[in-house]
Design a protein around this motif. Structure first.
Motif, PDB file in Angstrom:
ATOM      1  N   ILE A   1       0.871  -1.176   0.000  1.00  0.00           N
ATOM      2  CA  ILE A   1       0.000   0.000   0.000  1.00  0.00           C
ATOM      3  C   ILE A   1       0.909   1.226   0.000  1.00  0.00           C
ATOM      4  O   ILE A   1       2.134   1.112   0.148  1.00  0.00           O
ATOM      5  N   ASP A   2       0.319   2.402  -0.140  1.00  0.00           N
ATOM      6  CA  ASP A   2       1.078   3.645  -0.083  1.00  0.00           C
ATOM      7  C   ASP A   2       1.343   3.987   1.387  1.00  0.00           C
ATOM      8  O   ASP A   2       0.449   4.422   2.108  1.00  0.00           O
ATOM      9  N   THR A   3       2.576   3.769   1.839  1.00  0.00           N
ATOM     10  CA  THR A   3       2.887   3.993   3.256  1.00  0.00           C
ATOM     11  C   THR A   3       2.884   5.474   3.630  1.00  0.00           C
ATOM     12  O   THR A   3       2.857   5.810   4.814  1.00  0.00           O
ATOM     13  N   LYS A   4       2.899   6.366   2.646  1.00  0.00           N
ATOM     14  CA  LYS A   4       2.797   7.797   2.951  1.00  0.00           C
ATOM     15  C   LYS A   4       1.412   8.143   3.486  1.00  0.00           C
ATOM     16  O   LYS A   4       1.223   9.205   4.079  1.00  0.00           O
ATOM     17  N   LYS A   5       0.457   7.238   3.282  1.00  0.00           N
ATOM     18  CA  LYS A   5      -0.906   7.472   3.762  1.00  0.00           C
ATOM     19  C   LYS A   5      -1.239   6.604   4.979  1.00  0.00           C
ATOM     20  O   LYS A   5      -2.398   6.482   5.352  1.00  0.00           O
ATOM     21  N   VAL A   6      -0.212   6.015   5.581  1.00  0.00           N
ATOM     22  CA  VAL A   6      -0.422   5.261   6.820  1.00  0.00           C
ATOM     23  C   VAL A   6      -0.495   6.242   7.980  1.00  0.00           C
ATOM     24  O   VAL A   6       0.430   7.030   8.205  1.00  0.00           O
ATOM     25  N   SER A   7      -1.576   6.199   8.718  1.00  0.00           N
ATOM     26  CA  SER A   7      -1.764   7.120   9.840  1.00  0.00           C
ATOM     27  C   SER A   7      -0.869   6.739  11.017  1.00  0.00           C
ATOM     28  O   SER A   7      -0.183   7.585  11.592  1.00  0.00           O
ATOM     29  N   TYR A   8      -0.878   5.457  11.390  1.00  0.00           N
ATOM     30  CA  TYR A   8      -0.041   4.966  12.480  1.00  0.00           C
ATOM     31  C   TYR A   8      -0.035   3.448  12.421  1.00  0.00           C
ATOM     32  O   TYR A   8      -0.808   2.833  11.676  1.00  0.00           O
TER      33      TYR A   8
ATOM     34  N   ASN B   1     -10.763   0.367  21.492  1.00  0.00           N
ATOM     35  CA  ASN B   1     -11.156   1.704  21.930  1.00  0.00           C
ATOM     36  C   ASN B   1     -10.235   2.777  21.355  1.00  0.00           C
ATOM     37  O   ASN B   1     -10.684   3.832  20.892  1.00  0.00           O
ATOM     38  N   ILE B   2      -8.941   2.497  21.392  1.00  0.00           N
ATOM     39  CA  ILE B   2      -7.951   3.452  20.883  1.00  0.00           C
ATOM     40  C   ILE B   2      -8.130   3.669  19.387  1.00  0.00           C
ATOM     41  O   ILE B   2      -8.155   4.806  18.890  1.00  0.00           O
ATOM     42  N   VAL B   3      -8.255   2.556  18.656  1.00  0.00           N
ATOM     43  CA  VAL B   3      -8.428   2.636  17.214  1.00  0.00           C
ATOM     44  C   VAL B   3      -9.705   3.395  16.853  1.00  0.00           C
ATOM     45  O   VAL B   3      -9.720   4.235  15.939  1.00  0.00           O
ATOM     46  N   SER B   4     -10.774   3.130  17.572  1.00  0.00           N
ATOM     47  CA  SER B   4     -12.057   3.795  17.304  1.00  0.00           C
ATOM     48  C   SER B   4     -11.968   5.288  17.591  1.00  0.00           C
ATOM     49  O   SER B   4     -12.506   6.116  16.849  1.00  0.00           O
ATOM     50  N   ASP B   5     -11.276   5.643  18.676  1.00  0.00           N
ATOM     51  CA  ASP B   5     -11.128   7.045  19.040  1.00  0.00           C
ATOM     52  C   ASP B   5     -10.330   7.810  17.987  1.00  0.00           C
ATOM     53  O   ASP B   5     -10.610   8.982  17.705  1.00  0.00           O
ATOM     54  N   LEU B   6      -9.334   7.155  17.406  1.00  0.00           N
ATOM     55  CA  LEU B   6      -8.469   7.811  16.416  1.00  0.00           C
ATOM     56  C   LEU B   6      -9.010   7.707  14.996  1.00  0.00           C
ATOM     57  O   LEU B   6      -8.382   8.203  14.064  1.00  0.00           O
ATOM     58  N   ASP B   7     -10.174   7.097  14.846  1.00  0.00           N
ATOM     59  CA  ASP B   7     -10.680   6.815  13.498  1.00  0.00           C
ATOM     60  C   ASP B   7     -10.874   8.064  12.655  1.00  0.00           C
ATOM     61  O   ASP B   7     -10.648   8.056  11.469  1.00  0.00           O
ATOM     62  N   GLY B   8     -11.278   9.159  13.274  1.00  0.00           N
ATOM     63  CA  GLY B   8     -11.504  10.379  12.506  1.00  0.00           C
ATOM     64  C   GLY B   8     -10.354  11.359  12.564  1.00  0.00           C
ATOM     65  O   GLY B   8     -10.492  12.507  12.134  1.00  0.00           O
ATOM     66  N   ALA B   9      -9.206  10.917  13.067  1.00  0.00           N
ATOM     67  CA  ALA B   9      -8.082  11.833  13.291  1.00  0.00           C
ATOM     68  C   ALA B   9      -7.240  12.077  12.051  1.00  0.00           C
ATOM     69  O   ALA B   9      -6.360  12.938  12.055  1.00  0.00           O
ATOM     70  N   GLY B  10      -7.444  11.301  10.992  1.00  0.00           N
ATOM     71  CA  GLY B  10      -6.628  11.455   9.795  1.00  0.00           C
ATOM     72  C   GLY B  10      -5.218  10.946  10.012  1.00  0.00           C
ATOM     73  O   GLY B  10      -4.964  10.113  10.884  1.00  0.00           O
ATOM     74  N   LYS B  11      -4.275  11.450   9.241  1.00  0.00           N
ATOM     75  CA  LYS B  11      -2.892  11.023   9.359  1.00  0.00           C
ATOM     76  C   LYS B  11      -2.259  11.690  10.575  1.00  0.00           C
ATOM     77  O   LYS B  11      -2.179  12.923  10.646  1.00  0.00           O
ATOM     78  N   LEU B  12      -1.827  10.897  11.548  1.00  0.00           N
ATOM     79  CA  LEU B  12      -1.269  11.448  12.778  1.00  0.00           C
ATOM     80  C   LEU B  12       0.103  12.069  12.548  1.00  0.00           C
ATOM     81  O   LEU B  12       0.901  11.574  11.738  1.00  0.00           O
ATOM     82  N   ALA B  13       0.378  13.146  13.276  1.00  0.00           N
ATOM     83  CA  ALA B  13       1.699  13.771  13.218  1.00  0.00           C
ATOM     84  C   ALA B  13       2.733  12.832  13.825  1.00  0.00           C
ATOM     85  O   ALA B  13       2.485  12.179  14.846  1.00  0.00           O
ATOM     86  N   PHE B  14       3.900  12.741  13.200  1.00  0.00           N
ATOM     87  CA  PHE B  14       4.989  11.882  13.676  1.00  0.00           C
ATOM     88  C   PHE B  14       5.991  12.713  14.457  1.00  0.00           C
ATOM     89  O   PHE B  14       6.305  13.849  14.105  1.00  0.00           O
ATOM     90  N   ARG B  15       6.509  12.121  15.531  1.00  0.00           N
ATOM     91  CA  ARG B  15       7.517  12.795  16.339  1.00  0.00           C
ATOM     92  C   ARG B  15       8.619  11.807  16.682  1.00  0.00           C
ATOM     93  O   ARG B  15       8.351  10.695  17.134  1.00  0.00           O
TER      94      ARG B  15
ATOM     95  N   ILE C   1       6.721   6.635  10.817  1.00  0.00           N
ATOM     96  CA  ILE C   1       5.315   6.331  11.060  1.00  0.00           C
ATOM     97  C   ILE C   1       5.102   6.206  12.568  1.00  0.00           C
ATOM     98  O   ILE C   1       5.836   5.469  13.236  1.00  0.00           O
ATOM     99  N   PRO C   2       4.125   6.916  13.141  1.00  0.00           N
ATOM    100  CA  PRO C   2       3.856   6.777  14.584  1.00  0.00           C
ATOM    101  C   PRO C   2       3.513   5.327  14.935  1.00  0.00           C
ATOM    102  O   PRO C   2       2.835   4.641  14.153  1.00  0.00           O
ATOM    103  N   VAL C   3       3.952   4.873  16.095  1.00  0.00           N
ATOM    104  CA  VAL C   3       3.749   3.469  16.470  1.00  0.00           C
ATOM    105  C   VAL C   3       3.315   3.353  17.924  1.00  0.00           C
ATOM    106  O   VAL C   3       3.660   4.187  18.768  1.00  0.00           O
ATOM    107  N   LEU C   4       2.553   2.315  18.201  1.00  0.00           N
ATOM    108  CA  LEU C   4       2.242   1.885  19.565  1.00  0.00           C
ATOM    109  C   LEU C   4       2.492   0.384  19.643  1.00  0.00           C
ATOM    110  O   LEU C   4       2.010  -0.368  18.798  1.00  0.00           O
ATOM    111  N   HIS C   5       3.229  -0.027  20.656  1.00  0.00           N
ATOM    112  CA  HIS C   5       3.534  -1.446  20.843  1.00  0.00           C
ATOM    113  C   HIS C   5       3.040  -1.890  22.210  1.00  0.00           C
ATOM    114  O   HIS C   5       3.356  -1.281  23.232  1.00  0.00           O
ATOM    115  N   PHE C   6       2.256  -2.982  22.242  1.00  0.00           N
ATOM    116  CA  PHE C   6       1.644  -3.483  23.473  1.00  0.00           C
ATOM    117  C   PHE C   6       2.337  -4.776  23.915  1.00  0.00           C
ATOM    118  O   PHE C   6       2.613  -5.664  23.107  1.00  0.00           O
ATOM    119  N   PHE C   7       2.563  -4.899  25.249  1.00  0.00           N
ATOM    120  CA  PHE C   7       3.392  -5.969  25.792  1.00  0.00           C
ATOM    121  C   PHE C   7       2.983  -6.207  27.245  1.00  0.00           C
ATOM    122  O   PHE C   7       2.839  -5.251  28.013  1.00  0.00           O
TER     123      PHE C   7
END
Length: 451
Positions: free
Chosen positions: A237-244, A342-356, A305-311
């Motif tokens: 896919i086009d990774t430039k359009k990956v939100s997170y 819950n997290i995914v649903s909350d961010l659903d309308g956020a568009g492409k997240l800013a990367f830091r 690309i912004p990331v979240l890792h669960f462990f």
């Protein structure tokens, strides 16, 4: 049935496979035959991958629980799911079948669910394996499995988990008694794949209009994040359009305190607030800023690309044959799955997240000449360095230290956190002795240890 050794064209071979292979058992038999002949049939590795993508149309679709997914993937029949083996292909086929049943679209190579990558292992354990082509001697082929929910949205969320493990051990094993025992990897990482499939099922049913979702089961993680690295360099896919990107690795042993470590919190300004606003499962979140760590989210972070890792933490069965399906906390996995949803649903309308960019915590780890012989509790967020395990015949055990002890001082150096503990430990040489100050059951104790 047909003669697998016959000289047939790719098209003829695939057509025969489609018409004559009607059950999973027969296909697995073919996998075994081809794998035994692999040295003489290197040119037919692509045909093997083609077999993997044939679906079981005659098999009934049923609701599958996370426990059933873990039990299937962590079964001895899959031989520990080592990359490049028959067991890996069986696991890949299982995951593909589940993606088909859920209704995900194929998003691997050329319209199939799989993405094959080939590499040569380095003879130097400190060097990364190199991607190569199918014709080289010693080449090994791994397979990512990729499914997609296309909501015709502008941005895509990537949800990943590796499915490979150690086979019968080898260099990555921490088991010393028998090097032929199957390492089933129920927590590491059938647990992550099971949650990935549960999320896919729920998100497919919701038909969200604001994000597309790409689900990737990575191979090659245990030998250097190879599957995720390959995907980022060869995206479907086009990774430039990956939100997170969300990664789940070892999420099957939620402890009594319900502590979940979440890494990458600093990789987007949106994450911190979102994590704590959506925790209705009573989880205790141990947050970590860095986007770099020993799992597949790192490959995406390095691509900005912004990331979240669960462990849910290490344990005494990590990289050992004892990591079996009967030891997992399936109720805890349900809580983690609901939390991520819950997290995914909350961010659903956020568009492409800013990367830091974040500080690479691994670069700050000092070099050690000695070891105390303990496993740190990576979920602990209190003062000191809490011990999660004690190694046999090492300095800590010889001094009488136990799991649950919290080290607050090494010699004259205070250790209020993990990093200060590591910096203090790096000041000692082999043969030196020091006083370790630690808390046990609320009381302060001291012991003398010799490195």
């Amino acid at each position: 049935m047909f003669d697998i050794s016959a000289e047939v064209s790719f098209t003829s071979f695939l057509q025969l496979a489609k018409t004559e292979i009607n059950t999973r058992a027969i296909r697995i038999l073919i996998f075994k035959v081809v794998l035994r002949k692999n040295n003489d049939m290197r040119g037919y590795v692509t045909l093997l991958i083609a077999l993997v993508v044939i679906s079981c149309k005659n098999e009934p679709i049923k609701t599958v629980s996370m426990k059933e997914d873990v039990v299937a993937l962590a079964d001895d029949a899959m031989g520990g799911r080592q990359t490049g083996t028959e067991g890996e292909l069986m696991a890949a086929k299982y995951i593909e079948d589940r993606m088909v049943a859920i209704g995900l679209e194929p998003k691997g190579d050329a319209g199939v669910y799989t993405q094959a990558f080939t590499f040569k292992k380095s003879s130097n354990p400190h060097e990364q394996a190199e991607f190569t082509n199918l014709t080289e001697d010693g080449a090994v082929t791994g397979v990512n499995v990729i499914g997609y929910i296309n909501n015709n949205a502008e941005n895509t969320v990537v949800i990943g988990a590796h499915y490979d493990h150690l086979g019968t051990g080898g260099e990555g094993s921490l088991y010393r008694d028998d090097d032929t025992s199957i390492h089933n990897g129920a927590d590491d990482n059938a647990s992550g794949v099971a949650i990935l499939l549960a999320l896919a099922k729920t998100l497919k049913a919701e038909q969200s209009a604001n994000s597309n979702y790409l689900f990737i089961a990575f191979s090659g993680e245990e030998i250097g994040l190879l599957g995720s690295n390959y995907f980022v360099k060869n995206p479907t896919i086009d990774t430039k359009k990956v939100s997170y990107m969300i990664n789940m690795d070892m999420v099957g042993r939620l402890n009594e305190e319900k502590v979940v470590a979440v890494y990458g919190v600093g990789t987007s300004p949106r994450f911190k607030q979102t994590l704590f606003a959506n925790n209705d499962q009573g989880l205790s979140i141990s947050e970590h800023e860095s986007g770099v760590g020993p799992s597949d989210h790192t490959s995406f972070y390095l691509a900005d690309i912004p990331v979240l890792h669960f462990f849910t933490g290490q344990h005494s069965d990590y990289h050992k044959p004892g990591d079996d399906s009967d030891k997992l906390n399936y109720e805890g996995m349900e809580k983690i799955s609901a939390y991520i949803l819950n997290i995914v649903s909350d961010l659903d309308g956020a568009g492409k997240l800013a990367f830091r960019k974040t500080k690479n915590e691994s670069e700050e780890v000092p070099a050690f000449k000695v070891a105390l012989g303990v496993v740190p509790d990576y979920l602990y967020s209190g003062e000191g360095m809490r011990i999660d395990g004690v190694s046999e015949e090492k300095a800590a055990q010889k001094a009488g230290m136990q799991k649950g002890d919290t080290v607050i001082k090494l010699g004259d150096l205070d250790t209020p956190d993990m990093m200060s503990y590591m910096k203090a430990l790096a000041t000692f040489d082999v043969g030196q002795s020091t006083i370790v100050t630690f808390k046990r059951d609320g009381e302060i104790n001291t012991v003398k240890v010799t490195f």
